[in-house]
Write a protein that holds these residues in place. Structure first.
Motif, mmCIF file in Angstrom:
data_model
loop_
_atom_site.group_PDB
_atom_site.id
_atom_site.type_symbol
_atom_site.label_atom_id
_atom_site.label_comp_id
_atom_site.label_asym_id
_atom_site.label_seq_id
_atom_site.Cartn_x
_atom_site.Cartn_y
_atom_site.Cartn_z
ATOM 1 N N ALA A 50 0.837 -1.201 0.000
ATOM 2 C CA ALA A 50 0.000 0.000 0.000
ATOM 3 C C ALA A 50 0.869 1.246 0.000
ATOM 4 N N GLY A 51 0.404 2.279 -0.701
ATOM 5 C CA GLY A 51 1.140 3.533 -0.773
ATOM 6 C C GLY A 51 2.234 3.561 -1.820
ATOM 7 N N THR A 52 2.340 2.481 -2.618
ATOM 8 C CA THR A 52 3.336 2.423 -3.695
ATOM 9 C C THR A 52 2.606 2.350 -5.037
ATOM 10 N N PRO A 53 3.318 2.588 -6.141
ATOM 11 C CA PRO A 53 2.672 2.452 -7.460
ATOM 12 C C PRO A 53 2.225 1.026 -7.778
ATOM 13 N N TYR A 54 2.600 0.066 -6.930
ATOM 14 C CA TYR A 54 2.258 -1.343 -7.161
ATOM 15 C C TYR A 54 1.049 -1.781 -6.334
ATOM 16 N N GLU A 55 0.443 -0.845 -5.638
ATOM 17 C CA GLU A 55 -0.730 -1.150 -4.812
ATOM 18 C C GLU A 55 -1.877 -1.662 -5.679
ATOM 19 N N ASN A 56 -2.677 -2.558 -5.097
ATOM 20 C CA ASN A 56 -3.833 -3.170 -5.766
ATOM 21 C C ASN A 56 -3.437 -4.124 -6.892
ATOM 22 N N GLU A 121 10.969 0.252 -1.387
ATOM 23 C CA GLU A 121 12.144 1.131 -1.482
ATOM 24 C C GLU A 121 13.108 0.602 -2.539
ATOM 25 N N PRO A 122 12.931 1.045 -3.768
ATOM 26 C CA PRO A 122 13.859 0.614 -4.841
ATOM 27 C C PRO A 122 15.255 1.221 -4.629
ATOM 28 N N ALA A 147 4.825 3.062 -13.471
ATOM 29 C CA ALA A 147 4.700 1.864 -12.637
ATOM 30 C C ALA A 147 3.230 1.497 -12.421
ATOM 31 N N ARG A 148 2.375 2.506 -12.199
ATOM 32 C CA ARG A 148 0.941 2.238 -12.023
ATOM 33 C C ARG A 148 0.325 1.719 -13.311
#
Length: 261
Positions: A50-56, A121-122, A147-148
């Motif tokens: 959550a809170g990253t472009p990879y969420e959901n 954290e990349p 990313a999204r």
């Protein structure tokens, strides 16, 4: 590709123990799967933090163990396409835990957790995807947009959860409410027309229709007889109080004639 027969018995035993532990108490956001006939390939589904472009999104990856594991680190690959500085276009993962920081005492749980943390954290300094690494350093918003976009197109979507607290009322309840409203309307109409109102549901009920009819009839008779008695009383009082003057004279004349006789 190595099979269980190619792995040393002690390694197979250790892997079986780790996989059982991962199945019973999986790390947050990670689900692990394996082929019982081939422990050398470990699959995992990682939830986008959550809170990253990879969420959901859900990202599938695999770890390939070598024949001399755990002396050499496994190789990690993302099977789901992802836009990330440390993951190449073919899915290869670049993380220190699988390279220079590897330690034979590290278990699969630690490796999987580190890989998921990589989504949070990349490390653009050691980028396998140069475009993503450069974009992350120069324009994070643009990097997050890419990313999204990849997440929306390629990642596996989580299954929808069941809703709670939103139970619809049965149709029968709606019908009963409608009937109740109709009855209330009928009762109001009857009262306005001068008809007796419907009996209250709190009033005692008659044993049967005959008793109910007899009760209604007796109430009517009482009302009628009461009215007639009242009318007779009023009439009598009127006769006694109001006697015509001519009538008085006739009575006095008869009394005088009787006296003469």
């Amino acid at each position: 590709m190595a099979t269980n027969e190619n792995l040393p018995p002690n390694v197979i035993k250790q892997l079986a123990k780790e996989l059982k532990n991962l199945d019973e108490t999986p790390p947050e956001g990670i689900k692990v799967g394996v082929n019982d006939d081939n422990f050398s390939v470990i699959f995992a589904d990682i939830d986008g933090p959550a809170g990253t472009p990879y969420e959901n999104g859900i990202f599938r990856m695999k770890l390939i163990l070598s024949q001399d594991f755990p002396h050499t680190p496994p190789k990690g690959y993302f099977l789901t396409k992802i836009f990330h500085p440390n993951i190449s276009s073919v899915g290869e993962i670049c993380v220190n835990a699988l390279k220079r920081d590897w330690n034979p005492t590290l278990g699969l749980r630690h490796v999987l957790i580190v890989i998921r943390c990589l989504l949070i954290e990349p490390f653009p300094e050691s980028a396998l995807n140069e475009q993503a690494g450069k974009m992350l350093l120069e324009d994070y918003d643009e990097y997050a947009r890419h990313a999204r976009l990849f997440t929306g197109i390629h990642s596996v979507k989580p299954k929808p959860k069941l809703k709670s607290g939103a139970i619809s009322e049965p149709a029968a309840l709606n019908v009963d409410q409608t009937n109740t409203s109709a009855k209330c309307a009928d009762q109001k109409t009857a009262i306005s027309d001068g008809a007796p109102p419907l009996p209250s549901p709190l009033a005692p009920k008659a044993e049967n229709r005959q008793d109910q009819s007899a009760a209604m009839l007796s109430s009517v008779e009482i009302g009628v007889s009461g009215s007639e008695a009242a009318a007779a009383t009023l009439k009598k009082e009127a006769v006694l109080t109001k006697v015509p003057a001519s009538g008085k004279k006739k009575i006095d004349a008869r009394k005088k004639s009787l006296k003469r006789l």
